[in-house]
Design an enzyme around this catalytic site. Structure first.
Site, PDB file in Angstrom:
ATOM      1  N   GLU A  54       0.821  -1.203   0.000  1.00 11.35           N
ATOM      2  CA  GLU A  54       0.000   0.000   0.000  1.00 11.35           C
ATOM      3  C   GLU A  54       0.859   1.260   0.000  1.00 11.35           C
ATOM      4  O   GLU A  54       0.592   2.221  -0.735  1.00 11.35           O
ATOM      5  CB  GLU A  54      -0.912   0.004   1.243  1.00 11.35           C
ATOM      6  CG  GLU A  54      -1.821  -1.207   1.346  1.00 11.35           C
ATOM      7  CD  GLU A  54      -1.212  -2.365   2.138  1.00 11.35           C
ATOM      8  OE1 GLU A  54      -1.965  -3.036   2.852  1.00 11.35           O
ATOM      9  OE2 GLU A  54       0.016  -2.589   2.030  1.00 11.35           O
ATOM     10  N   CYS A  79      -2.066  -3.768   7.261  1.00 14.61           N
ATOM     11  CA  CYS A  79      -1.664  -3.968   8.651  1.00 14.61           C
ATOM     12  C   CYS A  79      -2.041  -2.758   9.506  1.00 14.61           C
ATOM     13  O   CYS A  79      -2.102  -1.626   9.027  1.00 14.61           O
ATOM     14  CB  CYS A  79      -0.166  -4.246   8.750  1.00 14.61           C
ATOM     15  SG  CYS A  79       0.883  -2.892   8.182  1.00 14.61           S
ATOM     16  N   MET A 167      18.449 -46.118  -9.513  1.00 16.05           N
ATOM     17  CA  MET A 167      18.823 -47.510  -9.752  1.00 16.05           C
ATOM     18  C   MET A 167      19.197 -48.150  -8.416  1.00 16.05           C
ATOM     19  O   MET A 167      19.396 -47.460  -7.406  1.00 16.05           O
ATOM     20  CB  MET A 167      20.002 -47.580 -10.720  1.00 16.05           C
ATOM     21  CG  MET A 167      19.759 -46.893 -12.053  1.00 16.05           C
ATOM     22  SD  MET A 167      18.335 -47.554 -12.954  1.00 16.05           S
ATOM     23  CE  MET A 167      18.948 -49.175 -13.403  1.00 16.05           C
ATOM     24  N   ALA A 168      19.332 -49.440  -8.389  1.00 19.30           N
ATOM     25  CA  ALA A 168      19.691 -50.136  -7.150  1.00 19.30           C
ATOM     26  C   ALA A 168      21.029 -49.642  -6.611  1.00 19.30           C
ATOM     27  O   ALA A 168      21.257 -49.603  -5.398  1.00 19.30           O
ATOM     28  CB  ALA A 168      19.743 -51.643  -7.403  1.00 19.30           C
ATOM     29  N   SER A 172      20.974 -41.769  -9.876  1.00 21.89           N
ATOM     30  CA  SER A 172      19.659 -41.163 -10.106  1.00 21.89           C
ATOM     31  C   SER A 172      19.705 -39.975 -11.063  1.00 21.89           C
ATOM     32  O   SER A 172      18.656 -39.387 -11.344  1.00 21.89           O
ATOM     33  CB  SER A 172      19.058 -40.694  -8.774  1.00 21.89           C
ATOM     34  OG  SER A 172      19.872 -39.705  -8.171  1.00 21.89           O
ATOM     35  N   ASP A 204      25.055 -37.863  -2.253  1.00 16.14           N
ATOM     36  CA  ASP A 204      24.995 -37.043  -3.464  1.00 16.14           C
ATOM     37  C   ASP A 204      25.797 -35.746  -3.407  1.00 16.14           C
ATOM     38  O   ASP A 204      26.027 -35.124  -4.448  1.00 16.14           O
ATOM     39  CB  ASP A 204      23.529 -36.686  -3.779  1.00 16.14           C
ATOM     40  CG  ASP A 204      22.668 -37.918  -3.994  1.00 16.14           C
ATOM     41  OD1 ASP A 204      23.223 -38.976  -4.346  1.00 16.14           O
ATOM     42  OD2 ASP A 204      21.438 -37.815  -3.821  1.00 16.14           O
ATOM     43  N   GLU A 295      13.639 -32.275  -0.082  1.00 15.32           N
ATOM     44  CA  GLU A 295      14.262 -33.019  -1.182  1.00 15.32           C
ATOM     45  C   GLU A 295      15.103 -34.107  -0.531  1.00 15.32           C
ATOM     46  O   GLU A 295      16.248 -33.873  -0.143  1.00 15.32           O
ATOM     47  CB  GLU A 295      15.105 -32.097  -2.058  1.00 15.32           C
ATOM     48  CG  GLU A 295      14.292 -31.012  -2.755  1.00 15.32           C
ATOM     49  CD  GLU A 295      15.058 -30.340  -3.879  1.00 15.32           C
ATOM     50  OE1 GLU A 295      15.664 -31.067  -4.692  1.00 15.32           O
ATOM     51  OE2 GLU A 295      15.040 -29.104  -3.932  1.00 15.32           O
ATOM     52  N   THR A 299      13.719 -42.940   3.109  1.00 10.79           N
ATOM     53  CA  THR A 299      13.615 -43.074   4.569  1.00 10.79           C
ATOM     54  C   THR A 299      12.942 -41.857   5.189  1.00 10.79           C
ATOM     55  O   THR A 299      11.977 -41.981   5.951  1.00 10.79           O
ATOM     56  CB  THR A 299      15.005 -43.278   5.200  1.00 10.79           C
ATOM     57  OG1 THR A 299      15.583 -44.474   4.666  1.00 10.79           O
ATOM     58  CG2 THR A 299      14.893 -43.404   6.712  1.00 10.79           C
ATOM     59  N   LEU A 300      13.439 -40.672   4.868  1.00  8.64           N
ATOM     60  CA  LEU A 300      12.856 -39.450   5.431  1.00  8.64           C
ATOM     61  C   LEU A 300      11.449 -39.217   4.897  1.00  8.64           C
ATOM     62  O   LEU A 300      10.542 -38.870   5.662  1.00  8.64           O
ATOM     63  CB  LEU A 300      13.746 -38.249   5.124  1.00  8.64           C
ATOM     64  CG  LEU A 300      13.265 -36.896   5.678  1.00  8.64           C
ATOM     65  CD1 LEU A 300      12.956 -36.961   7.165  1.00  8.64           C
ATOM     66  CD2 LEU A 300      14.306 -35.814   5.395  1.00  8.64           C
TER      67      LEU A 300
END
Length: 363
Positions: A54, A79, A167-168, A172, A204, A295, A299-300
């Site tokens: 504003e 506000c 992949m195993a 990725s 990674d 990301e 597990t997480l």
């Protein structure tokens, strides 16, 4: 056909979007000043600590006297309290604004209708609720934090057509296309925090920063590391932006080494020997974090799914097959019967390059 109020409010919301990468922890807000059915000035909140929408719109008037008798369309209630800047409702009153159209009431307890009342008491005509749903979408994180004290949590995942994330062997890069990865950069830029687990960091060595040409406040990188295994050298440490390590370890020597390396270490309570994920989200909310982007690995993500701490699951699905030995999206060892399945709602589907972008919420 949209009403005139809706047309000007749509413009105010569009202006508010200009601050989507820079306003944290404040909400994104836009303002349009209209007189005699003509737009006479516009403004938006650019960055926390700077002028609100504003005030910026009033500053952009060719002549301050033009505000007399005008209508202000604002995407969030002006506000009524003094923070780093003065009350916006006072600025509108003093400028001589005659009518204020507001998309939604501010969920902030410091405002929460007080701005609307103050303007009404001063004799301004006030209308609230124009394009409310559109305005709410723009500030989901801010709204959730104000209402629940918790951040809005979004988890991003990339998978093959057969639901594999790697992949195993763990390889990725890259399942999805460059178009999807560019889209992820925008999601990161909208986030206050990019959160991952220590295993992703160790496997990674990711950057997890925003790589866009736009003006961006780099999100804080948050690493969940129960045992303080954080490497003392990583890609992250050479990049702009803070890195927080959340741990339940009390090993002071490890903490000191991590801090000397450049990490900020915070101790969070544990649950069953691991970080308490609810305590993690409480911690982030207390530090004015609006939007968390996860990301991480299976597990997480599995733990977050079980704890029901994710508001949106954003999945990029590539038209490729990685095979039944590839890694899955979620580690959920407790699921044995069909009755145990986790049901999600599909909220959004769009093609991004050759991939599909899908957004899910909990049922």
């Amino acid at each position: 056909m949209l009403s005139q109020d809706a047309i000007y409010m749509a413009r105010a919301i569009k202006l508010a979007e200009k601050g989507k990468y820079t306003t944290d922890p404040n909400p994104r807000v836009g303002c349009v000043l209209v007189k005699n059915k003509q737009v006479i000035a516009e403004g938006w909140h650019v960055k926390a600590g700077s002028g609100h929408a504003e005030v910026n719109a009033l500053k952009n008037l060719e002549n301050v006297d033009k505000a007399m008798g005008a209508t202000a369309s604002v995407s969030l209630e002006p506000c009524s309290h003094t923070g780093k800047t003065g009350p916006c409702c006072d600025a509108l009153i003093v400028a001589g604004i005659q009518r204020v159209v507001v998309a939604m009431q501010d969920p902030n307890p410091l405002v929460a209708g007080q701005g609307l009342k103050k303007m009404q008491d001063a004799g301004l005509e006030v209308d609230c609720g124009v394009l409310r749903e559109e305005a709410e979408k723009l500030n989901k994180g801010f709204i959730k934090r104000m209402v629940t004290a918790l951040p809005f949590v979004r988890s991003k995942m990339a998978m093959s057509l057969d639901g594999r994330t790697a992949m195993a062997s763990g390889e990725s890069q890259w399942i999805t296309s460059s178009a999807s990865r560019a889209d992820v950069q925008k999601l990161r830029a909208e986030s206050s925090v990019v959160l991952t687990g220590i295993n992703t960091v160790l496997d990674d060595n990711p950057s997890l920063n925003v790589r866009l040409e736009a003006d961006v406040v780099q999100p804080i990188r948050v690493i969940l590391d129960s045992g303080l295994k954080i490497p003392l050298a990583s890609k992250m440490l050479g990049l702009a932006g803070e890195i927080w390590v959340l741990t339940c370890s009390s090993d002071q020597q490890k903490i000191l080494k991590a801090e000397n390396a450049g990490y900020k270490v915070y101790q969070i309570k544990s649950a069953n020997g691991r970080l308490d994920l609810k305590a993690v989200m409480n911690f982030l909310g207390q530090r004015q974090i609006n939007n968390v982007m996860v990301e991480a690995g299976a597990t997480l993500n599995g733990a977050l799914l079980v704890a029901e701490l994710v508001d949106e699951w954003v999945v990029y699905m590539a038209p490729c097959i990685l095979g039944d030995r590839g890694r899955g999206l979620f580690n959920l060892p407790a699921l044995h019967k069909m009755a145990d399945k986790k049901q999600l709602n599909i909220k959004f589907v769009r093609q991004v390059g050759p991939d599909l972008k899908l957004i899910f919420t909990m049922k």
